[in-house]
Scaffold this motif. Sequence first.
Motif, PDB file in Angstrom:
ATOM      1  N   PHE A 303       0.806  -1.223   0.000  1.00 20.10           N
ATOM      2  CA  PHE A 303       0.000   0.000   0.000  1.00 20.10           C
ATOM      3  C   PHE A 303       0.834   1.266   0.000  1.00 20.10           C
ATOM      4  O   PHE A 303       0.301   2.361  -0.209  1.00 20.10           O
ATOM      5  N   ASP A 304       2.148   1.150   0.209  1.00 16.68           N
ATOM      6  CA  ASP A 304       3.014   2.321   0.068  1.00 16.68           C
ATOM      7  C   ASP A 304       3.325   2.623  -1.393  1.00 16.68           C
ATOM      8  O   ASP A 304       3.808   3.708  -1.715  1.00 16.68           O
ATOM      9  N   ASP A 305       3.084   1.666  -2.257  1.00 16.94           N
ATOM     10  CA  ASP A 305       3.229   1.885  -3.699  1.00 16.94           C
ATOM     11  C   ASP A 305       2.101   2.825  -4.121  1.00 16.94           C
ATOM     12  O   ASP A 305       0.924   2.530  -3.898  1.00 16.94           O
ATOM     13  N   PRO A 306       2.405   3.981  -4.719  1.00 14.43           N
ATOM     14  CA  PRO A 306       1.360   4.970  -5.030  1.00 14.43           C
ATOM     15  C   PRO A 306       0.225   4.426  -5.885  1.00 14.43           C
ATOM     16  O   PRO A 306      -0.884   4.971  -5.850  1.00 14.43           O
ATOM     17  N   ALA A 307       0.466   3.369  -6.643  1.00 10.73           N
ATOM     18  CA  ALA A 307      -0.591   2.828  -7.499  1.00 10.73           C
ATOM     19  C   ALA A 307      -1.714   2.189  -6.690  1.00 10.73           C
ATOM     20  O   ALA A 307      -2.858   2.140  -7.141  1.00 10.73           O
ATOM     21  N   PHE A 308      -1.400   1.710  -5.484  1.00  5.41           N
ATOM     22  CA  PHE A 308      -2.384   0.934  -4.740  1.00  5.41           C
ATOM     23  C   PHE A 308      -3.480   1.780  -4.088  1.00  5.41           C
ATOM     24  O   PHE A 308      -4.661   1.445  -4.189  1.00  5.41           O
ATOM     25  N   PRO A 309      -3.168   2.892  -3.407  1.00  4.20           N
ATOM     26  CA  PRO A 309      -4.260   3.712  -2.850  1.00  4.20           C
ATOM     27  C   PRO A 309      -5.200   4.250  -3.925  1.00  4.20           C
ATOM     28  O   PRO A 309      -6.396   4.424  -3.668  1.00  4.20           O
TER      29      PRO A 309
END
Length: 338
Positions: A303-309
């Motif tokens: 969830f720290d990957d910007p694509a996930f939020p």
Amino acid sequence: MSDANPSQPFADLTPHAVLDALANVGLHGDGRLMQLNSYENRVFQVALEDGSTVVAKFYRPGRWSDAQILEEHGFALELERAEVPVVAPLVLDTPRTGATLQCLGDPPTLARDGLLRYAVAPRRAGRAPDLDDVDTLTRIGRFIGRMHAVARQGHFHERRPLNVMTLGRAPREWLLQHNRVASSASASWAKASQRALDIAQERFDAMADVRRIRVHGDCHPGNLLWTPQGPHCVDLDDATTAPAVQDLWMLLSGEAFEARRQIAVLLEGYEDFCDFDRRELLLIEPLRTLRMIHHGAWLAERFDDPAFPIAFPWFGSPSYWAEQTQYLLTQIDAMSAP
């Protein structure tokens, strides 16, 4: 790829970087590329100067070892040699002398340049299969039966096997140890997940003698593409050792009576090429339970990957975890049914 920001593992993967990476293994793009839907990895469709089109997959750092990826590639190439319609990786050109890039495998199918690892496959078009059509289901069953007939001829040694520990208990413990379950739902989710996994383990223990084989591992409708010639599969990223039913249950949908009809039709085609132990049907709900728990941990870890939020804005809220708890209670009932 940037070593400095592991929370954004693909931050440096610009279009120019993608084209340069392919050129380094002898595949020269004409400048046209399109990013495809993928959250775990980064995947691009790239038009080449020779008029062909390929799909380049850049692997998320740290998820799989080189040996695990190459074992997946070897399985795909084995299926391709047996004329099972899968999309297998291309053999890559040896990089120029003095380059930091390495091409790994025999034949070489994985490129590594620092943290950057990628493979390239030919583009194969197709659409989602019509799973309400009996003929389509039968042909998909035959396809999976053919795939499993080849899969039985070898074994994985590097790939993580599918069991209650790897897909259930380990991700559950990670979520609780890292406080990723909303505090208001944590106690109830922990209790429900523990009970669900205990029952799932009982079901797997009762099936200890069921044969485990190499499987696709993530054989849902999005990874099965349909053409006038029939089905073919893509994305063996989750290839694993598991009971054969793992490659069948994700194609089922609807009410229980509909799922029973669907599995009967799939098996009618499947058994044209491969026998099937009907006891494995009792593992469908335990496998569904493991996937639920694993999916929550998969989202939380990334969830720290910007694509996930952006893609999953609902994830992690108290209502999400409360809903997951209810799903697990439903699974407990389903697994406990006669």
